[in-house]
Design an enzyme around this catalytic site. Structure first.
Site, PDB file in Angstrom:
ATOM      1  N   GLN A  29      52.446  65.645 -15.368  1.00  0.00           N
ATOM      2  CA  GLN A  29      51.114  65.757 -15.964  1.00  0.00           C
ATOM      3  C   GLN A  29      50.818  67.152 -16.501  1.00  0.00           C
ATOM      4  OE1 GLN A  29      49.116  63.689 -12.427  1.00  0.00           O
ATOM      5  NE2 GLN A  29      47.808  63.159 -14.133  1.00  0.00           N
ATOM      6  N   HIS A  53      50.221  55.882  -6.798  1.00  0.00           N
ATOM      7  CA  HIS A  53      49.779  56.355  -8.116  1.00  0.00           C
ATOM      8  C   HIS A  53      50.624  57.555  -8.560  1.00  0.00           C
ATOM      9  CE1 HIS A  53      46.507  57.403 -11.129  1.00  0.00           C
ATOM     10  NE2 HIS A  53      47.222  58.524 -11.074  1.00  0.00           N
ATOM     11  N   GLU A  54      50.783  58.535  -7.662  1.00  0.00           N
ATOM     12  CA  GLU A  54      51.495  59.767  -8.045  1.00  0.00           C
ATOM     13  C   GLU A  54      52.998  59.512  -8.253  1.00  0.00           C
ATOM     14  OE1 GLU A  54      49.716  62.081  -9.066  1.00  0.00           O
ATOM     15  OE2 GLU A  54      47.841  61.508  -8.094  1.00  0.00           O
ATOM     16  N   HIS A  85      53.809  58.158 -11.584  1.00  0.00           N
ATOM     17  CA  HIS A  85      53.921  59.170 -12.656  1.00  0.00           C
ATOM     18  C   HIS A  85      55.374  59.638 -12.820  1.00  0.00           C
ATOM     19  CE1 HIS A  85      49.888  60.065 -14.083  1.00  0.00           C
ATOM     20  NE2 HIS A  85      49.416  60.156 -12.856  1.00  0.00           N
ATOM     21  N   GLY A  97      45.111  64.315  -6.616  1.00  0.00           N
ATOM     22  CA  GLY A  97      46.567  64.341  -6.665  1.00  0.00           C
ATOM     23  C   GLY A  97      47.018  64.724  -8.057  1.00  0.00           C
ATOM     24  N   CYS A 116      42.549  59.041 -13.164  1.00  0.00           N
ATOM     25  CA  CYS A 116      43.741  59.862 -13.365  1.00  0.00           C
ATOM     26  C   CYS A 116      43.352  61.030 -14.268  1.00  0.00           C
ATOM     27  CB  CYS A 116      44.834  59.022 -14.022  1.00  0.00           C
ATOM     28  SG  CYS A 116      46.350  59.936 -14.347  1.00  0.00           S
ATOM     29  N   LEU A 117      43.852  62.210 -13.941  1.00  0.00           N
ATOM     30  CA  LEU A 117      43.504  63.384 -14.749  1.00  0.00           C
ATOM     31  C   LEU A 117      44.116  63.303 -16.145  1.00  0.00           C
ATOM     32  CD1 LEU A 117      43.788  66.170 -12.023  1.00  0.00           C
ATOM     33  CD2 LEU A 117      41.754  64.917 -12.779  1.00  0.00           C
TER      34      LEU A 117
HETATM   35 NI    NI Z   1      47.401  60.192 -12.329  1.00  0.00          NI
END
Ligand code: NI
Length: 182
Positions: free
Chosen positions: A52, A142-143, A146, A47, A100-101
């Site tokens: 991000q 999670h997304e 953000h 995701g 997480c990226l």
């Molecule tokens: Ni993330």
């Protein structure tokens, strides 16, 4: 399409509340979504939220399909969700590992609601809604976090359950063969 730089935790944009998308069906929005998928796939993500990659907009993408970073996760079709809103439909929280990226190499055990109802729009502005459970519900929470400027370490209850993958999931050390002097 392009693989975009992923902002890392510490970058102030990741703490900001993103703004809603107002123009649907635009070439700019389509290009941004294409970049998000390309960036996510290049990093084996499941995701990605627009902030991000430096775009402070209410937009997330996700897809789970034979992912090496989440080998146990059930498949989730490729999805674009613009201006998403979540409603909890099962108040039970479960803890599980997340990555997480924006925090490469790290994992933490994060409590998330077991099931959520989601509503948002696709890139053309058509309403998308449904219910998600388990990993799908976790991914959405999670997304969407953000978009509210929240990163998963803020939700970890015990920071001993946060660390580098290489240390957390390392095989236990072999017994010492020599007796070490104190
Ligand atoms: Ni993330």
């Amino acid at each position: 399409m392009a693989i975009r730089e992923t902002l890392k935790m510490g970058h102030s944009l990741l703490w900001q509340t993103a703004r809603p998308v107002e123009d649907f069906g635009s070439p700019e929005l389509d290009a941004l979504i294409a970049d998000m998928f390309e960036t996510m796939q290049a990093l084996n993500g499941v995701g990605l939220a627009a902030p991000q990659i430096g775009e402070s907009l209410h937009l997330i993408v996700f897809e789970v399909r034979d992912n090496p970073r989440y080998p146990e996760a059930a498949a989730i079709p490729r999805t674009v969700l613009v201006n998403p809103a979540l409603r909890v439909i099962d108040q039970t929280q479960e803890e599980d590992w997340e990555g997480c990226l924006s925090l490469p190499g790290l994992r933490g055990r994060v409590p998330r609601y077991r099931a959520v109802h989601y509503q948002g729009r696709d890139a053309q502005g058509r309403v998308l809604e449904g219910e998600a459970r388990g990993f799908h519900a976790r991914l959405l929470q999670h997304e969407v976090d953000h978009l509210d400027g929240i990163l998963y370490p803020q939700r970890i209850r015990d920071l001993r359950n946060f660390g580098f993958e290489s240390a957390l999931f390392a095989p236990p050390p072999a017994p010492e063969k020599t007796t070490r002097e104190s």
